[in-house]
Design a protein around this motif. Structure first.
Motif, mmCIF file in Angstrom:
data_model
loop_
_atom_site.group_PDB
_atom_site.id
_atom_site.type_symbol
_atom_site.label_atom_id
_atom_site.label_comp_id
_atom_site.label_asym_id
_atom_site.label_seq_id
_atom_site.Cartn_x
_atom_site.Cartn_y
_atom_site.Cartn_z
ATOM 1 N N ARG A 175 -33.620 -10.833 22.220
ATOM 2 C CA ARG A 175 -32.710 -11.483 21.383
ATOM 3 C C ARG A 175 -32.132 -12.732 21.778
ATOM 4 O O ARG A 175 -32.415 -13.797 21.032
ATOM 5 N N ASP A 176 -31.457 -12.763 22.532
ATOM 6 C CA ASP A 176 -30.826 -14.177 23.025
ATOM 7 C C ASP A 176 -32.050 -15.039 23.509
ATOM 8 O O ASP A 176 -31.857 -16.065 23.325
ATOM 9 N N HIS A 227 -21.920 -11.533 29.918
ATOM 10 C CA HIS A 227 -23.002 -12.331 29.328
ATOM 11 C C HIS A 227 -22.483 -13.824 29.389
ATOM 12 O O HIS A 227 -21.545 -14.190 29.298
ATOM 13 N N HIS A 238 -24.119 -18.064 29.583
ATOM 14 C CA HIS A 238 -25.155 -19.384 29.358
ATOM 15 C C HIS A 238 -25.215 -20.083 30.587
ATOM 16 O O HIS A 238 -24.060 -20.062 31.233
ATOM 17 N N ASN A 285 -29.981 -17.974 29.566
ATOM 18 C CA ASN A 285 -29.105 -17.005 29.950
ATOM 19 C C ASN A 285 -29.207 -16.833 31.646
ATOM 20 O O ASN A 285 -30.070 -17.303 31.969
HETATM 21 ZN ZN ZN Z 1 -25.525 -15.251 24.499
#
Ligand code: ZN
Ligand code: KIV
Length: 534
Positions: free
Chosen positions: A16-17, A208, A210, A244
């Motif tokens: 997804r990311d 979560h 980055h 990420n």
């Molecule tokens: Zn993200």
């Protein structure tokens, strides 16, 4: 529910990311291959995509739910904005998974509220609560994220979290969306949530992050010390912008330094019980698969999975390691499966041995793909005496990656040398079935091939990256070519493996062109539909 689980839940968002990285777009077969490998790696949750984003995304999440979301497999999750239509699509896509999760989100920072959402805090609070309750009507397992948590007013965020937990969220995920926080700040955010959200004991705290400042993994480790029990990460750290938090780095940090982390999970310092469910020996293989299929190369000095991560170059280090590995090594390459590259097959090996070894490596391919890969295996075995596991993986990944087969390379021939002008001839079968041949002169053999292909295919693009890597050592090694090209601001990757790097270069280019051409066709199709409906 108790957020003090004594294991760290690994939530993988590569599909997804990670797939949101420029050029990392994957087709359904590729996503399925990665999801199967993530299950073998032992991740607890796979965020398989954003079901509402497109019919292709929906189908991928749904296929992964059906195939990988078994009773003993990982939880399969779909992302959804805090909107009815997104949540409905996510619910439908995960419905066949034995364990399905809906992950819904809305931003809580004032910057996002003012400029992106154009909503007041009261409106966001109400939407978050209503949408979590709506998601809960489809599944018990609901995750909520206050997007841009790292820059949100903590008091407002506590209020939102309390409301969504009351509405049924079982995981609350704290994203540092723009990679802005420092480790001690991020740790304090988690601590603040534990101390100020009255019903926090009913949810797992997840994080979560980055990597814009290169701090994502450090932030996560600080979050663990302060009570986070789910970590959202990607293989090789791929993802939006700087990516990420990297799964392999987090897992190995928790493994190598478990004596340091054990007490934060309520264990005795010396506990040998693993802190995650990850089978670390699958790490290297997973990294290679993701890199091959996304075309996102791993930098040589990347922690854990980079080509140099276990290499000792300086004489002093080599001397030390020969005397005792512990002098300069904090972990054994074996633990991430780096030395598991066995010589397995040769030119006399038959189809059965080929199929059996692929199965042992975790590849269950269709009869058609097996036949195609076997023909290629025989061809390679004729040129290369010993075929290793990595060679087999390179061949089979290439087969998985062939689609969409719009342009097909039928022939490539080059002449070059110090006294020759590099000249290439190519024959390409076009999507409408014509077989066209053309030739071109270039600055080198690859340039000549690409110019010749461009003359035939006539798909405008700009080559932005070309790289060749060998799968194993030795002059007869298979070479892997990865290229990235761009068109109208989008990046398309192509990859191919062959003992002949000229052929691999041509095939990688055709693969990237096919991805670009498929997107152009899709755009044309939607433009026609829009015109008909206007
Ligand atoms: Zn993200
Ligand atoms: O970075 C982010 O904030 C996200 C959310 C959707 C969790 O990816």
């Amino acid at each position: 529910m108790n957020n003090n689980t004594d294991k760290i839940i690994i939530f993988d968002t590569t599909l997804r990311d990670g797939e949101q990285s420029p050029g990392a777009t994957l087709n359904i077969d590729e996503k399925l291959a990665i999801a199967k490998q993530l299950a073998r790696l032992g991740v607890d949750v796979i965020e398989a995509g954003f079901a509402f984003a497109s019919p292709g995304d929906f189908e991928a999440v749904s296929k992964i739910a059906q195939t990988v979301g078994t009773e003993t497999g990982p939880i399969i999750c779909s992302l959804a904005r805090a909107k009815h239509e997104d949540i409905k699509a996510a619910a439908a896509a995960i419905k066949d998974a034995a364990k399905g999760r809906i992950h819904t989100f809305i931003a809580t920072s004032d910057i996002h509220l003012e400029y992106k959402l154009k909503k007041t805090r009261a409106e966001v609070l109400a939407i978050a609560e209503e949408m979590v309750a709506y998601a809960k009507s489809f599944t018990n397992d609901v995750e909520f994220s206050p997007e841009d948590a790292g820059r949100s007013d903590p008091e407002f965020m506590y209020e939102v979290l309390e409301k969504v937990i009351a509405a049924g969220a079982t995981t609350i995920n704290i994203p540092d969306t723009v990679g802005y926080t420092t480790p001690s700040e991020f740790g304090s955010i988690i601590k603040g949530i534990k101390e100020n959200v009255s019903n926090i004991d009913r949810a797992i705290i997840s994080v979560h992050g980055h990597n814009d400042l290169g701090l994502a993994v450090a932030n996560f480790l600080e979050a663990v010390k302060n009570g986070a029990r789910q970590l959202e990460c990607t293989i090789n750290g791929i993802g939006e912008r700087a990516g990420n938090a990297a799964l392999e780095e987090i897992v190995m940090a928790l493994h190598v330094r478990r004596q340091y982390f054990n007490p934060f999970l309520g264990r005795s310092v010396d506990s040998e019980t693993s802190l995650t469910n990850i089978d670390t020996r699958q790490i290297y293989k997973t990294s290679r698969l993701v890199s091959n299929l996304t075309g996102m190369l791993v930098q040589p000095n990347k922690a854990i999975v980079g080509a140099n991560a276990f290499a000792h170059e300086s004489g002093i280090h080599q001397d030390g390691v020969l005397k005792n590995k512990l002098t300069y090594e904090i972990m054994d390459a074996q633990i991430i499966g780096l030395n598991d590259n066995q010589i397995v097959l040769g030119k006399h090996s038959g189809r059965n041995a080929f199929r059996t070894r692929l199965k042992e490596l975790g590849y269950e391919v269709s009869e058609a793909d097996l036949n195609k890969a076997f023909v290629r295996f025989k061809d390679v075995a004729d040129k290369k005496k010993e075929i290793t596991d990595w060679d087999l993986e390179a061949l089979i990944n290439d087969e998985i990656q062939q689609a969409p087969d719009l342009f097909k390379l039928e022939l490539v021939q080059v002449s070059c040398g110090d006294r020759a002008r590099p000249t290439a001839t190519v024959t390409i079968r076009t999507p409408d079935g014509q077989e066209l041949t053309d030739a071109a002169i270039g600055t080198g053999p690859v340039d000549a091939i690409y110019k010749a292909i461009n003359r035939v295919a006539n798909v405008p693009n700009q080559l932005i990256e070309f790289s060749v890597q060998s799968v194993t050592a030795g002059i007869d090694a298979i070479g892997e070519v990865t290229i990235r090209l761009s068109h109208e601001g989008r990046v398309y990757a192509g990859h191919s493996a062959n003992t002949d790097i000229i052929v691999a270069s041509a095939q990688a280019y055709v693969n990237a062109l096919n991805r670009l051409y498929a997107t152009m066709q899709e755009q044309r199709h939607y433009a026609q539909l829009a015109a008909q409906n206007a």
